[in-house]
Every structure is written in C-alpha cells, then in structure tokens.
Design a protein around this motif. Structure first.
Motif, PDB file in Angstrom:
ATOM      1  N   THR A  82       0.850  -1.186   0.000  1.00 38.73           N
ATOM      2  CA  THR A  82       0.000   0.000   0.000  1.00 38.73           C
ATOM      3  C   THR A  82       0.886   1.236   0.000  1.00 38.73           C
ATOM      4  OG1 THR A  82      -1.752  -1.155   1.226  1.00 38.73           O
ATOM      5  CG2 THR A  82      -1.807   1.259   1.225  1.00 38.73           C
ATOM      6  N   ILE A  83       0.660   2.110  -0.971  1.00 38.92           N
ATOM      7  CA  ILE A  83       1.481   3.314  -1.140  1.00 38.92           C
ATOM      8  C   ILE A  83       0.630   4.524  -0.770  1.00 38.92           C
ATOM      9  CG2 ILE A  83       2.843   4.678  -2.761  1.00 38.92           C
ATOM     10  CD1 ILE A  83       3.194   2.125  -4.420  1.00 38.92           C
ATOM     11  N   PRO A  84       1.066   5.329   0.189  1.00 38.05           N
ATOM     12  CA  PRO A  84       0.247   6.463   0.648  1.00 38.05           C
ATOM     13  C   PRO A  84       0.151   7.565  -0.399  1.00 38.05           C
ATOM     14  CG  PRO A  84       2.423   6.590   1.619  1.00 38.05           C
ATOM     15  CD  PRO A  84       2.373   5.273   0.873  1.00 38.05           C
ATOM     16  N   ASP A  85      -0.823   8.444  -0.220  1.00 32.29           N
ATOM     17  CA  ASP A  85      -1.055   9.515  -1.190  1.00 32.29           C
ATOM     18  C   ASP A  85       0.015  10.600  -1.161  1.00 32.29           C
ATOM     19  OD1 ASP A  85      -3.273   8.237  -2.117  1.00 32.29           O
ATOM     20  OD2 ASP A  85      -4.713   9.461  -1.003  1.00 32.29           O
ATOM     21  N   THR A  86       0.906  10.564  -0.166  1.00 28.72           N
ATOM     22  CA  THR A  86       2.008  11.525  -0.172  1.00 28.72           C
ATOM     23  C   THR A  86       2.998  11.234  -1.296  1.00 28.72           C
ATOM     24  OG1 THR A  86       3.191  10.135   1.427  1.00 28.72           O
ATOM     25  CG2 THR A  86       1.890  11.985   2.310  1.00 28.72           C
ATOM     26  N   VAL A  87       3.033   9.980  -1.772  1.00 26.52           N
ATOM     27  CA  VAL A  87       3.975   9.577  -2.821  1.00 26.52           C
ATOM     28  C   VAL A  87       3.437  10.018  -4.175  1.00 26.52           C
ATOM     29  CG1 VAL A  87       5.058   7.630  -4.005  1.00 26.52           C
ATOM     30  CG2 VAL A  87       4.871   7.624  -1.513  1.00 26.52           C
ATOM     31  N   HIS A  88       4.231  10.815  -4.892  1.00 24.43           N
ATOM     32  CA  HIS A  88       3.802  11.269  -6.220  1.00 24.43           C
ATOM     33  C   HIS A  88       4.666  10.705  -7.351  1.00 24.43           C
ATOM     34  CE1 HIS A  88       7.235  14.012  -6.177  1.00 24.43           C
ATOM     35  NE2 HIS A  88       6.778  14.596  -5.076  1.00 24.43           N
ATOM     36  N   THR A  89       5.785  10.044  -7.013  1.00 27.17           N
ATOM     37  CA  THR A  89       6.677   9.524  -8.040  1.00 27.17           C
ATOM     38  C   THR A  89       7.210   8.151  -7.642  1.00 27.17           C
ATOM     39  OG1 THR A  89       7.396  11.771  -8.596  1.00 27.17           O
ATOM     40  CG2 THR A  89       8.766   9.952  -9.390  1.00 27.17           C
ATOM     41  N   VAL A  90       7.139   7.195  -8.577  1.00 24.11           N
ATOM     42  CA  VAL A  90       7.776   5.888  -8.378  1.00 24.11           C
ATOM     43  C   VAL A  90       8.723   5.651  -9.550  1.00 24.11           C
ATOM     44  CG1 VAL A  90       5.887   4.905  -7.028  1.00 24.11           C
ATOM     45  CG2 VAL A  90       5.878   4.653  -9.511  1.00 24.11           C
ATOM     46  N   GLY A  91       9.855   5.010  -9.287  1.00 21.49           N
ATOM     47  CA  GLY A  91      10.866   4.812 -10.319  1.00 21.49           C
ATOM     48  C   GLY A  91      10.621   3.585 -11.177  1.00 21.49           C
ATOM     49  N   GLU A  92      11.375   3.481 -12.261  1.00 23.30           N
ATOM     50  CA  GLU A  92      11.281   2.332 -13.158  1.00 23.30           C
ATOM     51  C   GLU A  92      11.522   1.032 -12.398  1.00 23.30           C
ATOM     52  OE1 GLU A  92      13.983   2.803 -16.355  1.00 23.30           O
ATOM     53  OE2 GLU A  92      13.047   4.616 -17.141  1.00 23.30           O
ATOM     54  N   LYS A  93      10.788   0.005 -12.799  1.00 18.78           N
ATOM     55  CA  LYS A  93      10.965  -1.341 -12.247  1.00 18.78           C
ATOM     56  C   LYS A  93      10.848  -1.378 -10.728  1.00 18.78           C
ATOM     57  CE  LYS A  93      14.174  -2.608 -15.976  1.00 18.78           C
ATOM     58  NZ  LYS A  93      15.496  -3.209 -16.310  1.00 18.78           N
TER      59      LYS A  93
END
Length: 375
Positions: free
Chosen positions: A89-100
């Motif tokens: 579960t990724i919270p809404d504070t996270v706006h960027t995730v990296g490749e792979k």
C-alpha cells in the motif's frame, strides 16, 4: 583532559543517532525496513532501498518518524525481486515511483497512491501473482512494458486521464490471463470494444486480450492498423472480420490464430513478419500492388490454394509463402520483387527456379498438388 574526552565521547554518541549527512542538500538514514534520502531544501523523503525478504502486507508510511519528513518518492527497483511480499500500500504523499520499482516481485495486491501521475517503464514487469490493480485517476502516462508478464492479471481499466502509453503493444506482453481491457468513456486517446483496446478514433487496434472470450469480432470500418501480436494466440476469438481500409498488419498479429478470418485487401498493405503464421483458414489471397509482405508472413498456411500478387512495387519477404501444402496457383504480375525461398516447401522444385530474388514480368503458373515437396 578527562573533561574533553567526555565531551568528545558524548558528541560521537549524539552523531551516531542522527541521519548521516552526505551533502549540503541531502542526507541518508535508515528507519525500520526503509533507507531514506531526505532533500533538506524541500523537506521530503525518498525511499532509496528496503530490506530484502519482505513478507506479508506492507504499508509504506506517509512520513518518517525522525524529522516527520513526508515520503514523496520511491526510487527505481526498490521493491523488485521481493518473493514473499503479499500486498503493498502506497500512501497519497507519494507522487513519483521509479522504473521497475516492483518488477519481478510476487506481490498479489497493490494499492497505488492517488497522487501518482505516471506509471514508469516495467513498473510491474513479471509480477506474476498480481491479479488486479486500479490505476489512479490522475495517471496520464504509462511506460514501456509496465504490466508485461503479469500472468495472473485478469482485467484492467485505463482511466480518462491516460493519453500517453509508451509502446502500447508491449504493455501487456505475455499477460496470459488477461480477459478484458476497459477504458473510461471520456478518455480522449483510447477506447475499448468487447474488451479489445483501440485508439479513440478506432483507426488503430492495439490488442485483444489473450483470454477475451468475445467470440466473433467485426473490426470497425475505420480501422487501418492492427498492431503486432494483436490476436496472437487468442483461443476465445472464433472469428475476425477485417474492414476494407486495412493498411498495416503488425508482426505476429494473427500468429497461430485458430478461428476464421474474413478480409479483402483493397489498398496496398504492409504485412509484418509472421503476421499470419500457421493460420489454417485462408484459402485464397490477393495482395494489391505497392504492398510489403514480411518474412514468413503466411508460413504454413496450409489451406492456402491460390496467391495473386498484383502489379506494383510489391516486396515479398523471405519464406513469406513457405510451407503451403495446398498451393496450386500463383499469379505474379509485373513490378513484384520476390525474396529468397518465398515459396519453399510449397510447390514443385521448378517453382524455386523461376522465382529468384528480382523484379520480373507478369506470368501465371499452376502446380499440381501431387508435385508438392515436403519439409
């Protein structure tokens, strides 16, 4: 002297408990299973790495405990190769995730942040236990092979905001359980009919899911392009009727397609490598002049009896019509260039001698089925 020693010792103990400063603008520290990199200027934390061997359900914190820095970014590959991770579960504070960031993991469920606007290249590549995922409404871009080899994924919905997909034909490669691709009605770039993915104007057919049990499919008359592997090994499709405006059929588009096909090429067409490989339902074929036929395009189409290549600057690739056991009539008009072994193992040996790789004048010839050679 003893006093200074005590002071130095206290300072050393103090620095051992605070984050390690690596630059004036950022510092790195570990807290629980996460190693964070904090941008001092923005006051935001990036997950730089996690412990290996994560198990069960994992919820990423919205902020660090030390310093209360909001977690806004997950670096490339951070959760990759996690074989015992059940859910993330990724919270809404996270706006960027990296490749792979989650590739090659056996995660079953993922709840993405609603703040994410891009799903990067190979984000979920080979997550072969992932059964479903909801793409957040704010996502506008999906990267190359984002869901490739998600063999347990059964359905997916593309929201309205998505307008850019890098190499869309590769997005669901080897998603062998995928039964439907749904698209929000107000999406400006893409559309779905019978679970099949099209461009909004229906000019491009991108993909029919491998487990789409849609029976008979009639392509819109607007469709001009069928992308690579579009109907590759689709057992739930019993028949496909192509429209009159088809101009391009990609590699392996109907690879080993087991249903029936209805089509008539009215305009020059580019047919990709192995586009109709081992398709058994085509009996006669007329290719307009100015077309291009890729290598092994009609390889082992064993019901194909008659081939007409009309005049024009048509190029026929290597082994394009190889292995046609039923072939009895070939008509090749002027301006057609035939590649090496284009009709090998299809007809009599003399055919190989009179079809070298060059442009030649109009002629027609008929071959007795009893003269056919074998592989």
């Amino acid at each position: 002297m003893r006093k200074w020693f005590c002071v130095c010792l206290c300072l050393m103990m103090l620095f051992a408990t605070v984050p390690w400063q690596v630059a004036a603008e950022s510092f790195v520290f570990t807290e629980g299973i996460y190693t964070y990199r904090v941008d001092s200027t923005l006051g935001e934390a990036t997950i730089q790495s996690v412990s290996t061997g994560l198990r069960g359900d994992v919820t990423i914190p919205s902020a660090t405990t030390a310093g209360n820095y909001p977690v806004t970014t997950i670096d490339s590959g951070v959760f990759s190769n996690q074989y015992n991770l059940a859910s993330l579960t990724i919270p809404d504070t996270v706006h960027t995730v990296g490749e792979k960031f989650l590739s090659n993991s056996r995660v079953v469920r993922v709840q993405l942040s609603n703040s994410i606007t891009e799903i990067p290249d190979e984000a979920f590549y080979n997550c072969n236990k992932l059964t479903s995922i909801t793409i957040p409404e704010g996502v506008t871009t999906i990267g190359d092979k984002a869901f490739s080899r998600c063999t347990a994924l059964t359905s997916i919905t593309i929201p309205a905001a998505v307008t850019s997909v890098t190499n869309i034909s590769s997005m669901f490669i080897s998603c062998t359980s995928l039964a439907s691709i749904n698209v929000a009605e107000d999406n400006a770039a893409y559309a779905s009919e019978q679970g099949i993915l099209y461009s909004k104007d229906r000019k491009i057919l991108y993909l029919c899911p491998k487990q789409a049990w849609c029976g008979s499919v009639t392509l819109p008359q607007a469709t001009e392009v069928i992308c690579p592997s579009a109907f590759d090994l689709c057992p739930g499709v019993s028949s496909v009727r192509l429209g009159a405006n088809i101009r391009e059929i990609g590699e392996r588009a109907f690879y080993e397609f087991g249903g029936t096909l209805s089509f008539s090429f009215n305009v020059p067409v580019a047919i990709g490598k192995q586009a109709f490989y081992k398709v058994g339902c085509i009996s006669e074929l007329t290719i307009p002049g100015g077309s291009a036929i890729g290598e092994e395009a009609f390889y082992k189409c064993e019901a194909l009896r008659k081939v007409v290549l009309e005049s024009g600057d048509t190029v026929v690739g290597k082994k394009a019509f190889s292995g046609l056991k039923a072939l009895t009539t070939v008509k090749v008009e002027d301006g057609v260039a035939v590649g090496e072994y284009a009709f090998s193992s299809s007809t009599a040996l003399i055919l190989r001698e009179i079809l070298p790789s060059f442009v030649f004048n109009t002629f027609t010839f008929t071959i007795s089925p009893t003269d056919s050679t074998s592989d």
